[in-house]
Design an enzyme around this catalytic site. Structure first.
Site, PDB file in Angstrom:
ATOM      1  N   GLU A  19      22.237  -8.335  -6.647  1.00 22.92           N
ATOM      2  CA  GLU A  19      23.519  -8.627  -7.290  1.00 22.92           C
ATOM      3  C   GLU A  19      24.473  -9.290  -6.294  1.00 22.92           C
ATOM      4  OE1 GLU A  19      23.667  -8.872 -10.632  1.00 22.92           O
ATOM      5  OE2 GLU A  19      23.188  -6.760 -10.825  1.00 22.92           O
ATOM      6  N   ASP A  22      23.108 -14.404  -5.567  1.00 17.76           N
ATOM      7  CA  ASP A  22      22.568 -15.706  -6.015  1.00 17.76           C
ATOM      8  C   ASP A  22      23.382 -16.851  -5.410  1.00 17.76           C
ATOM      9  OD1 ASP A  22      24.763 -15.061  -7.690  1.00 17.76           O
ATOM     10  OD2 ASP A  22      23.825 -15.872  -9.504  1.00 17.76           O
ATOM     11  N   SER A 110      25.512 -11.045 -19.698  1.00 20.82           N
ATOM     12  CA  SER A 110      25.624 -12.500 -19.701  1.00 20.82           C
ATOM     13  C   SER A 110      25.571 -13.137 -21.080  1.00 20.82           C
ATOM     14  CB  SER A 110      24.588 -13.141 -18.775  1.00 20.82           C
ATOM     15  OG  SER A 110      25.130 -14.368 -18.363  1.00 20.82           O
ATOM     16  N   SER A 111      26.486 -12.678 -21.919  1.00 22.91           N
ATOM     17  CA  SER A 111      26.652 -13.350 -23.211  1.00 22.91           C
ATOM     18  C   SER A 111      27.053 -14.804 -22.971  1.00 22.91           C
ATOM     19  CB  SER A 111      27.702 -12.639 -24.054  1.00 22.91           C
ATOM     20  OG  SER A 111      28.914 -12.551 -23.357  1.00 22.91           O
ATOM     21  N   SER A 112      27.739 -15.073 -21.859  1.00 24.36           N
ATOM     22  CA  SER A 112      28.201 -16.449 -21.602  1.00 24.36           C
ATOM     23  C   SER A 112      27.025 -17.383 -21.324  1.00 24.36           C
ATOM     24  CB  SER A 112      29.227 -16.487 -20.475  1.00 24.36           C
ATOM     25  OG  SER A 112      28.729 -15.819 -19.345  1.00 24.36           O
ATOM     26  N   GLU A 144      30.799 -23.475 -16.193  1.00 24.81           N
ATOM     27  CA  GLU A 144      31.629 -22.306 -15.837  1.00 24.81           C
ATOM     28  C   GLU A 144      32.532 -22.622 -14.650  1.00 24.81           C
ATOM     29  OE1 GLU A 144      30.430 -18.316 -16.018  1.00 24.81           O
ATOM     30  OE2 GLU A 144      28.757 -18.689 -17.367  1.00 24.81           O
ATOM     31  N   ASP A 156      22.169 -16.265 -14.025  1.00 25.45           N
ATOM     32  CA  ASP A 156      22.230 -15.968 -15.461  1.00 25.45           C
ATOM     33  C   ASP A 156      21.637 -17.098 -16.291  1.00 25.45           C
ATOM     34  OD1 ASP A 156      23.608 -13.914 -14.377  1.00 25.45           O
ATOM     35  OD2 ASP A 156      25.549 -14.422 -15.245  1.00 25.45           O
TER      36      ASP A 156
HETATM   37  C1  GLA Z   1      27.646 -12.901 -12.735  1.00 28.56           C
HETATM   38  C2  GLA Z   1      27.342 -14.335 -12.299  1.00 28.56           C
HETATM   39  C3  GLA Z   1      25.996 -14.445 -11.602  1.00 28.56           C
HETATM   40  C4  GLA Z   1      25.855 -13.389 -10.502  1.00 28.56           C
HETATM   41  C5  GLA Z   1      26.264 -12.017 -11.009  1.00 28.56           C
HETATM   42  C6  GLA Z   1      26.296 -10.996  -9.917  1.00 28.56           C
HETATM   43  O1  GLA Z   1      26.764 -12.494 -13.735  1.00 28.56           O
HETATM   44  O2  GLA Z   1      27.355 -15.214 -13.405  1.00 28.56           O
HETATM   45  O3  GLA Z   1      25.807 -15.742 -11.086  1.00 28.56           O
HETATM   46  O4  GLA Z   1      26.571 -13.757  -9.364  1.00 28.56           O
HETATM   47  O5  GLA Z   1      27.544 -12.018 -11.621  1.00 28.56           O
HETATM   48  O6  GLA Z   1      25.035 -10.827  -9.373  1.00 28.56           O
END
Ligand code: GLA
Length: 379
Positions: A19, A22, A110-112, A144, A156
């Protein structure tokens, strides 16, 4: 003249571990889920008139391509995707799109990305655009950055497009190489517990963390020639620059280095069927996210703490951007219901909030459900 109607779909995602790394050249281990966003898109015969309809909230917007102002947040994501595709040289005319979804919003699922990737997949099909999966993924990520203001990483959108049923992805965010790992958890199941907390300042806190990581890395680079990215940094090297970094920079960098290492070891544990070890890495990931990266919140910490003394749960941690949303838990299948009952009671006692749980399947990534061409006279 012919017209086409496209139905597209793309999922949200979970993340087993990895987490906030990325965007720091680390490794991540996400998977697509069996919930997502479905679009119906049709060209409307105009050069640039667009109409978007968000069915779940029954909201509509109309604009001309290149001339949108004052859009609601949901439409900014879509406008961003559209403009990023056009930025690749894509020729897109006017169209109408209607969408609905079942990924809970603000839950860290991650609905987005599901919204963006489904829309992008649909537009690419509708307008016969010659763009590959990576161009789609990056267009959605940059939407984004440029149109919503979140400097997100690539995890995501990558998971939403590349996901495969029953498989976890391990992505190396430095060179974008990836592999699929079977998600074989033996007698354990993934259970998500939604804290139902969302933080107003999550976007600025996210961007702040990213900036702190970047400034820490710049300082490390200036002290140690040859360092290109966090992948060249280990805990020992970090200790040698502790006087040059602020306390915050040091803590953020410590998370990045330790979490990257944990993903590698966690993926080995998963491949070896050592679910207890995988769970232990998840707990350590949470501690690091909570203490060093400071993206947890009291409610998420409670949810993780409540699992610690329960031997039917092997691992638990906050998932996604943080400051609320879900925890991801490894729960013994036989006891899933009684674990959820206990957690619901104890979470309510601690915070007065009703817990929601999800037992999701790992599904496939973005896809075209149907693509139909009509003669104009049939419309
Ligand atoms: C959000 C971001 C991802 C990642 C996570 C944390 O979901 O969109 O790119 O950085 O937070 O791991």
């Amino acid at each position: 003249m012919k017209n086409k109607k496209v139905i597209s779909w793309a999922p949200g995602r979970i993340n087993i571990i990895g987490e906030h790394i990325d965007y720091n050249d680390g490794y991540v281990m996400p998977a697509a889920i069996d919930r997502g966003t479905r679009f119906e898109i049709m060209a409307n015969g105009t050069d640039s008139e667009v109409e978007l309809h968000a069915q779940n909230i029954d909201d509509r917007v109309r604009f001309k391509i290149g001339e949108a102002h004052g859009l609601p947040t949901w439409a900014k994501y879509l406008y961003g995707v559209l403009m990023e595709l056009i930025g690749y040289g894509a020729e897109i005319g006017g169209f109408s799109a209607t969408f609905s979804g079942d990924v809970p919003i603000g839950s860290g699922l991650s609905s987005s990305a599901s919204l963006e990737c489904s829309f992008a997949r649909g537009l690419i099909e509708l307008w016969d655009l010659q763009l590959d999966d990576w161009q789609l993924i990056k267009a959605c990520q940059m939407a984004e950055h440029r149109y919503v203001g979140i400097k997100c990483g690539i995890m995501d959108q990558f998971a939403s497009v590349m996901g495969r049923a029953g498989q976890v992805l391990r992505l190396d965010c430095r060179d974008l190489s990836y592999e699929y790992l079977p998600c074989d958890l033996g007698e354990y199941r993934i259970v998500l517990l939604n804290s139902h907390v969302s933080h107003e300042l999550a976007t600025s806190a996210y961007n702040d963390r990213r900036a702190q990581c970047e400034s820490a890395l710049e300082k490390i680079k200036s002290k140690h020639k040859g360092i290109q990215s966090y992948r060249d940094v280990d805990q020992h090297l970090l200790n040698t620059v502790s006087v040059d970094l602020t306390e915050f920079e040091m803590a953020r960098a410590r998370h990045v280095v330790s979490e990257t290492n944990r993903v590698l070891r966690a993926s080995e544990a998963l491949s070896a069927g050592d679910i207890a070890m995988l769970g232990a890495f998840m707990y350590r990931s949470h501690e690091s996210l909570s203490q060093d990266y400071e993206v947890s919140c009291p409610e998420l910490d409670t949810l993780v703490e409540l699992t610690r003394s329960d031997e039917r749960i092997l691992g638990s941690r906050m998932m996604g951007g943080g400051f609320g949303g879900c925890t991801i838990n490894l729960v013994q299948e036989l006891y899933v219901d009684s674990v959820i009952d206990r957690m619901t009671r104890e979470y309510h006692t601690a915070h007065g909030i009703e817990l929601t749980s999800y037992q999701l399947k790992i599904g496939d990534g973005a896809q075209i459900i149907s693509s139909t061409t009509y003669a104009d006279t049939c419309l």
